[in-house]
Design a protein around this motif. Structure first.
Motif, PDB file in Angstrom:
ATOM      1  N   LEU A  66      71.275  65.830  37.704  1.00  0.00           N
ATOM      2  CA  LEU A  66      69.882  65.491  37.387  1.00  0.00           C
ATOM      3  C   LEU A  66      68.944  66.641  37.727  1.00  0.00           C
ATOM      4  O   LEU A  66      67.989  66.922  36.988  1.00  0.00           O
ATOM      5  N   SER A  67      69.198  67.319  38.843  1.00  0.00           N
ATOM      6  CA  SER A  67      68.353  68.452  39.246  1.00  0.00           C
ATOM      7  C   SER A  67      68.436  69.585  38.230  1.00  0.00           C
ATOM      8  O   SER A  67      67.420  70.186  37.877  1.00  0.00           O
ATOM      9  N   VAL A  68      69.659  69.875  37.786  1.00  0.00           N
ATOM     10  CA  VAL A  68      69.833  70.953  36.801  1.00  0.00           C
ATOM     11  C   VAL A  68      69.098  70.608  35.512  1.00  0.00           C
ATOM     12  O   VAL A  68      68.378  71.440  34.932  1.00  0.00           O
ATOM     13  N   LEU A  69      69.259  69.351  35.060  1.00  0.00           N
ATOM     14  CA  LEU A  69      68.632  68.928  33.803  1.00  0.00           C
ATOM     15  C   LEU A  69      67.102  68.920  33.922  1.00  0.00           C
ATOM     16  O   LEU A  69      66.402  69.561  33.124  1.00  0.00           O
ATOM     17  N   MET A  70      66.596  68.218  34.928  1.00  0.00           N
ATOM     18  CA  MET A  70      65.148  68.082  35.079  1.00  0.00           C
ATOM     19  C   MET A  70      64.505  69.406  35.510  1.00  0.00           C
ATOM     20  O   MET A  70      63.435  69.768  35.013  1.00  0.00           O
ATOM     21  N   GLY A  71      65.157  70.112  36.423  1.00  0.00           N
ATOM     22  CA  GLY A  71      64.613  71.384  36.889  1.00  0.00           C
ATOM     23  C   GLY A  71      64.522  72.406  35.760  1.00  0.00           C
ATOM     24  O   GLY A  71      63.524  73.132  35.648  1.00  0.00           O
ATOM     25  N   GLY A  72      65.565  72.453  34.920  1.00  0.00           N
ATOM     26  CA  GLY A  72      65.546  73.373  33.782  1.00  0.00           C
ATOM     27  C   GLY A  72      64.429  73.030  32.800  1.00  0.00           C
ATOM     28  O   GLY A  72      63.680  73.911  32.354  1.00  0.00           O
ATOM     29  N   LEU A  73      64.307  71.729  32.463  1.00  0.00           N
ATOM     30  CA  LEU A  73      63.270  71.314  31.516  1.00  0.00           C
ATOM     31  C   LEU A  73      61.867  71.602  32.056  1.00  0.00           C
ATOM     32  O   LEU A  73      61.002  72.098  31.328  1.00  0.00           O
ATOM     33  N   ILE A  74      61.651  71.281  33.343  1.00  0.00           N
ATOM     34  CA  ILE A  74      60.336  71.519  33.944  1.00  0.00           C
ATOM     35  C   ILE A  74      60.008  73.013  33.943  1.00  0.00           C
ATOM     36  O   ILE A  74      58.880  73.420  33.625  1.00  0.00           O
ATOM     37  N   TYR A 110      62.551  51.525  47.392  1.00  0.00           N
ATOM     38  CA  TYR A 110      62.383  51.631  45.940  1.00  0.00           C
ATOM     39  C   TYR A 110      63.675  51.331  45.173  1.00  0.00           C
ATOM     40  O   TYR A 110      63.657  50.661  44.144  1.00  0.00           O
ATOM     41  N   PHE A 111      64.810  51.864  45.665  1.00  0.00           N
ATOM     42  CA  PHE A 111      66.061  51.789  44.894  1.00  0.00           C
ATOM     43  C   PHE A 111      67.110  50.869  45.509  1.00  0.00           C
ATOM     44  O   PHE A 111      68.144  50.615  44.888  1.00  0.00           O
ATOM     45  N   GLY A 112      66.878  50.403  46.748  1.00  0.00           N
ATOM     46  CA  GLY A 112      67.868  49.531  47.383  1.00  0.00           C
ATOM     47  C   GLY A 112      68.980  50.322  48.036  1.00  0.00           C
ATOM     48  O   GLY A 112      69.033  51.555  47.960  1.00  0.00           O
ATOM     49  N   PHE A 113      69.897  49.632  48.703  1.00  0.00           N
ATOM     50  CA  PHE A 113      71.025  50.281  49.364  1.00  0.00           C
ATOM     51  C   PHE A 113      72.065  50.718  48.330  1.00  0.00           C
ATOM     52  O   PHE A 113      72.209  50.096  47.286  1.00  0.00           O
ATOM     53  N   GLY A 114      72.786  51.778  48.658  1.00  0.00           N
ATOM     54  CA  GLY A 114      73.883  52.216  47.803  1.00  0.00           C
ATOM     55  C   GLY A 114      73.598  53.495  47.038  1.00  0.00           C
ATOM     56  O   GLY A 114      72.711  54.277  47.398  1.00  0.00           O
ATOM     57  N   ALA A 115      74.358  53.694  45.954  1.00  0.00           N
ATOM     58  CA  ALA A 115      74.363  54.952  45.215  1.00  0.00           C
ATOM     59  C   ALA A 115      72.999  55.380  44.669  1.00  0.00           C
ATOM     60  O   ALA A 115      72.676  56.579  44.743  1.00  0.00           O
ATOM     61  N   PRO A 116      72.166  54.493  44.109  1.00  0.00           N
ATOM     62  CA  PRO A 116      70.883  54.973  43.545  1.00  0.00           C
ATOM     63  C   PRO A 116      70.027  55.736  44.552  1.00  0.00           C
ATOM     64  O   PRO A 116      69.451  56.783  44.223  1.00  0.00           O
ATOM     65  N   THR A 117      69.942  55.229  45.774  1.00  0.00           N
ATOM     66  CA  THR A 117      69.155  55.921  46.799  1.00  0.00           C
ATOM     67  C   THR A 117      69.791  57.254  47.174  1.00  0.00           C
ATOM     68  O   THR A 117      69.097  58.265  47.349  1.00  0.00           O
ATOM     69  N   VAL A 118      71.112  57.287  47.286  1.00  0.00           N
ATOM     70  CA  VAL A 118      71.806  58.541  47.646  1.00  0.00           C
ATOM     71  C   VAL A 118      71.617  59.591  46.557  1.00  0.00           C
ATOM     72  O   VAL A 118      71.349  60.767  46.842  1.00  0.00           O
ATOM     73  N   ILE A 119      71.740  59.168  45.307  1.00  0.00           N
ATOM     74  CA  ILE A 119      71.552  60.104  44.183  1.00  0.00           C
ATOM     75  C   ILE A 119      70.113  60.618  44.156  1.00  0.00           C
ATOM     76  O   ILE A 119      69.870  61.815  43.945  1.00  0.00           O
ATOM     77  N   ALA A 120      69.147  59.702  44.384  1.00  0.00           N
ATOM     78  CA  ALA A 120      67.735  60.121  44.401  1.00  0.00           C
ATOM     79  C   ALA A 120      67.479  61.115  45.521  1.00  0.00           C
ATOM     80  O   ALA A 120      66.760  62.112  45.332  1.00  0.00           O
ATOM     81  N   SER A 121      68.060  60.899  46.673  1.00  0.00           N
ATOM     82  CA  SER A 121      67.893  61.812  47.804  1.00  0.00           C
ATOM     83  C   SER A 121      68.485  63.186  47.489  1.00  0.00           C
ATOM     84  O   SER A 121      67.859  64.220  47.753  1.00  0.00           O
ATOM     85  N   SER A 122      69.680  63.187  46.923  1.00  0.00           N
ATOM     86  CA  SER A 122      70.328  64.453  46.552  1.00  0.00           C
ATOM     87  C   SER A 122      69.518  65.180  45.482  1.00  0.00           C
ATOM     88  O   SER A 122      69.351  66.406  45.532  1.00  0.00           O
ATOM     89  N   PHE A 123      68.985  64.430  44.533  1.00  0.00           N
ATOM     90  CA  PHE A 123      68.189  65.007  43.435  1.00  0.00           C
ATOM     91  C   PHE A 123      66.907  65.656  43.962  1.00  0.00           C
ATOM     92  O   PHE A 123      66.577  66.796  43.604  1.00  0.00           O
ATOM     93  N   ILE A 178      72.099  77.697  45.537  1.00  0.00           N
ATOM     94  CA  ILE A 178      71.289  77.148  46.637  1.00  0.00           C
ATOM     95  C   ILE A 178      71.224  75.629  46.534  1.00  0.00           C
ATOM     96  O   ILE A 178      71.384  74.904  47.526  1.00  0.00           O
ATOM     97  N   SER A 179      70.990  75.132  45.316  1.00  0.00           N
ATOM     98  CA  SER A 179      70.834  73.689  45.124  1.00  0.00           C
ATOM     99  C   SER A 179      72.135  72.928  45.377  1.00  0.00           C
ATOM    100  O   SER A 179      72.098  71.757  45.760  1.00  0.00           O
ATOM    101  N   THR A 180      73.261  73.579  45.161  1.00  0.00           N
ATOM    102  CA  THR A 180      74.543  72.900  45.380  1.00  0.00           C
ATOM    103  C   THR A 180      74.693  72.511  46.855  1.00  0.00           C
ATOM    104  O   THR A 180      75.054  71.365  47.169  1.00  0.00           O
ATOM    105  N   GLY A 181      74.402  73.445  47.748  1.00  0.00           N
ATOM    106  CA  GLY A 181      74.472  73.120  49.181  1.00  0.00           C
ATOM    107  C   GLY A 181      73.453  72.067  49.570  1.00  0.00           C
ATOM    108  O   GLY A 181      73.761  71.139  50.328  1.00  0.00           O
TER     109      GLY A 181
END
Length: 253
Positions: A66-74, A110-123, A178-181
């Protein structure tokens, strides 16, 4: 192979030293487990570690993707519109200074427990380096090169695609590394509050005072980072084999 030999020798010396120190009783196993204890724990709990590793890896890949996609577009939009860049980029810089661990509880709301919150945090954590590096690369084109494209009446999209994007390649590659780490750090911070993956395993081991499990999880996280960096390095070599001039935009990385 010669490039990695010093690091390999240092790793072997450090591992043997830790084993001797803990076996000899100079360092308590409750504070610093011996490498053999960590390996034994990894083997005994391989099923739990395997599930947690897979879960964290999926969340990291989703957040980084998501970061690669959104970051590139922005970045592309900012490079085409100076007004949008001046209006939004300062807020992106300000948002980047907020520690992810401070806003992680909000993500759970906002996203509840589980994967959505983890993905949002990583993003969130991995987004800004991609924007900053890509934008820096797109804006590093010289005025004489831009003038040449203006003479031939190239549109802004043609200038972006045929001049700015190839010129920004090495900057984009640096941002990806950098973003991978950071994406792994963001995923672990998210798992601390939202549960699941190696982050939850570390948090659970903390309550049990099991430092061997914590070190086992850290070892797997390091392995994950090396695998992802290795994947980027392979992709980089593949691109350079087809577009060798890309390495001359910022020197060989």
């Amino acid at each position: 192979m010669k490039r990695f030999l010093p690091a390999f020798i240092s790793f072997v010396i450090l591992t043997l030293s830790l084993e001797i120190l803990t076996r000899g009783g100079w360092v308590s196993e409750t504070l610093l487990p011996s490498p053999s204890t960590v390996i034994t724990t990894l083997h005994e709990l391989r099923a739990d570690f395997g599930v947690a590793f897979k879960e964290t890896l999926i969340n990291v890949l989703a957040g980084l993707g998501l970061s690669v996609l959104m970051g590139g577009l922005i970045s592309f939009v900012f490079s085409l519109s100076e007004t949008l860049k001046r209006a939004i980029l300062p807020f992106a810089v300000f948002f980047q200074t907020v520690p992810i661990i401070a806003i992680a509880p909000l993500l759970v709301i906002y996203f509840g427990f589980g994967a959505p919150t983890v993905i949002a945090s990583s993003f969130i954590v991995s987004l800004f380096p991609i924007i900053a590096n890509t934008l820096m690369g797109l804006e590093s084109v010289s005025e004489s090169q831009k003038d040449l494209f203006r003479i031939y009446r190239a549109t802004r999209l043609q200038t972006l695609w045929k001049l700015k994007l190839p010129h920004a390649y090495s900057y984009i590659y640096s941002g990806l590394k950098i973003s991978t780490g950071l994406s792994i750090i963001g995923a672990i911070a998210g798992e601390f509050v939202a549960g699941g993956g190696l982050g939850a395993l570390i948090d659970s081991a903390r309550t049990q005072q099991r430092v061997d499990i914590v070190f086992g999880a850290l070892l797997l996280l390091s392995l994950m980072g090396l695998l992802l960096m290795g994947a980027w390095a392979l992709l980089h070599k593949l691109i350079l084999s087809r577009r060798p001039l890309a390495s001359y935009t910022q020197g060989e990385l």
